[in-house]
Design an enzyme around this catalytic site. Structure first.
Site, PDB file in Angstrom:
ATOM      1  N   LYS A  52       0.815  -1.068  -0.055  1.00 31.12           N
ATOM      2  CA  LYS A  52      -0.075  -0.049   0.050  1.00 31.12           C
ATOM      3  C   LYS A  52       1.078   1.170   0.032  1.00 31.12           C
ATOM      4  O   LYS A  52       1.444   1.574   0.993  1.00 31.12           O
ATOM      5  CB  LYS A  52      -1.008   0.009   1.313  1.00 31.12           C
ATOM      6  CG  LYS A  52      -1.723  -1.033   1.227  1.00 31.12           C
ATOM      7  CD  LYS A  52      -2.701  -1.134   2.468  1.00 31.12           C
ATOM      8  CE  LYS A  52      -2.114  -1.516   3.664  1.00 31.12           C
ATOM      9  NZ  LYS A  52      -3.052  -1.642   4.868  1.00 31.12           N
ATOM     10  N   THR A  55      -9.012   9.416   8.363  1.00 36.63           N
ATOM     11  CA  THR A  55      -8.716   8.165   7.595  1.00 36.63           C
ATOM     12  C   THR A  55      -8.626   6.876   8.732  1.00 36.63           C
ATOM     13  O   THR A  55      -7.835   5.804   8.349  1.00 36.63           O
ATOM     14  CB  THR A  55      -7.660   8.414   6.751  1.00 36.63           C
ATOM     15  OG1 THR A  55      -6.282   8.903   7.661  1.00 36.63           O
ATOM     16  CG2 THR A  55      -7.900   9.237   5.640  1.00 36.63           C
ATOM     17  N   GLY A  89      -8.745   3.596  10.439  1.00 32.86           N
ATOM     18  CA  GLY A  89      -9.420   2.382  10.016  1.00 32.86           C
ATOM     19  C   GLY A  89      -9.392   1.947   8.604  1.00 32.86           C
ATOM     20  O   GLY A  89      -9.699   0.977   8.232  1.00 32.86           O
ATOM     21  N   THR A  90      -8.677   2.849   7.915  1.00 34.06           N
ATOM     22  CA  THR A  90      -8.498   2.320   6.432  1.00 34.06           C
ATOM     23  C   THR A  90      -7.907   1.124   6.113  1.00 34.06           C
ATOM     24  O   THR A  90      -8.249   0.267   5.461  1.00 34.06           O
ATOM     25  CB  THR A  90      -7.334   3.300   5.901  1.00 34.06           C
ATOM     26  OG1 THR A  90      -7.949   5.028   6.111  1.00 34.06           O
ATOM     27  CG2 THR A  90      -7.380   3.204   4.396  1.00 34.06           C
ATOM     28  N   GLY A  91      -6.616   0.633   6.921  1.00 35.61           N
ATOM     29  CA  GLY A  91      -6.021  -0.697   6.731  1.00 35.61           C
ATOM     30  C   GLY A  91      -6.948  -1.837   7.034  1.00 35.61           C
ATOM     31  O   GLY A  91      -7.028  -2.741   6.204  1.00 35.61           O
ATOM     32  N   CYS A  92      -7.520  -1.845   8.258  1.00 33.47           N
ATOM     33  CA  CYS A  92      -8.732  -2.637   8.796  1.00 33.47           C
ATOM     34  C   CYS A  92      -9.802  -2.896   7.524  1.00 33.47           C
ATOM     35  O   CYS A  92      -9.902  -3.982   7.275  1.00 33.47           O
ATOM     36  CB  CYS A  92      -9.148  -2.295  10.101  1.00 33.47           C
ATOM     37  SG  CYS A  92      -7.852  -1.952  11.446  1.00 33.47           S
TER      38      CYS A  92
END
Length: 272
Positions: free
Chosen positions: A183, A214, A216-219
């Site tokens: 990412k 932003t 919580g984007t990865g989860c």
């Protein structure tokens, strides 16, 4: 009626998240389950840790005992079944090794988000657990989804451009996952990610959005990939669909508290 079973609608695809709790509701188990609901699958959970967390940071972390994690996982997998698994916060080597064992024994694709640091910079993975992630968890992954900080921790590769993303992906593939999604959200310019299995490359690009909310984007991205895999999509299509969903969620991210707010998992239902 006797003991005749009551009939009901067929269950949607089943996705299990193995992760920590975010008391602020923006990341972790809470983000995972919201994402799964939004994408039309049934979300189930194995809690690995409890955090005291809000928009300003992580104020405390308490791991659950390994036997509690195993019992939750077996209770779901042995009775209900699983079509895809997503892993998130696993803060100790013991939990990493246990979860690697559990997903390795489950005949379902596994999306591994190697969470090491929160959006606020708080450490969520013990340094002593990195070897277990490399040697046990990554080989069990169908897709691993590190950001650039996690790439550097796992491989030592410091990514500064797209050629660096290629080098990082190659280094990660040596640990054994089937696919790597590097990412590139921390790079300047557009939001670009690289998905590869070593034989083919898929570059996923989206405009960089001017929104600081932003959390919580990865989860959310990892859970969206797992949801699409459970729905039967091949990995490249699952990741592309997840990227589209997360881009919309980031665009609709909203203020919460006095710090960094969350992405909006329900943005499609609100027409944002």
């Amino acid at each position: 009626m006797g003991d005749q079973e009551t009939t009901g609608a067929q269950a949607p695809p089943l996705v299990l998240t193995v992760a920590g709790s975010d008391s602020g509701g923006g990341a972790g188990i809470q983000a995972d389950l919201k994402t799964m609901l939004a994408l039309g699958v049934h979300g189930m959970s194995v809690l690995t840790a409890v955090t005291a967390q809000n928009s300003r940071g992580v104020h405390g972390v308490w791991d659950l005992p390994a036997e509690a994690v195993r019992a939750q996982y077996r209770a779901v997998a042995d009775d209900i079944g699983v079509h895809a698994v997503k892993t998130g916060m696993l803060s100790s080597a013991e939990l990493v090794e246990l979860v690697a064992e559990l997903i390795g024994s489950t005949a379902a694709p596994a999306v591994v988000d190697p969470v090491s640091v929160s959006k606020h910079g708080d450490p969520l993975l013990a340094a002593s657990a990195l070897d277990a992630v490399r040697g046990r968890l990554l080989p069990a992954a169908t897709v691993v989804t590190p950001n650039l900080d996690e790439v550097a921790q796992l491989t030592g590769v410091r990514v500064e451009d797209e050629s660096g993303m290629r080098r990082a992906a190659a280094a990660l593939l040596e640990f054994g996952p089937r696919w790597v999604l590097v990412k590139g959200g921390h790079l300047a310019g557009e939001a670009v990610d690289l998905l590869t299995d070593g034989a083919e490359e898929h570059w996923l690009r989206a405009p960089r959005l001017d929104n600081r909310h932003t959390h919580g984007t990865g989860c959310t991205l990892a859970s969206a990939i797992a949801s699409h895999l459970a729905l039967g999509l091949p990995v490249p299509e699952a990741v592309a669909g997840a990227k589209e969903y997360v881009t919309g969620a980031i665009a609709a991210g909203f203020r919460l508290g006095s710090g960094i707010g969350p992405v909006d998992h329900g943005w499609r239902t609100r027409g944002r």
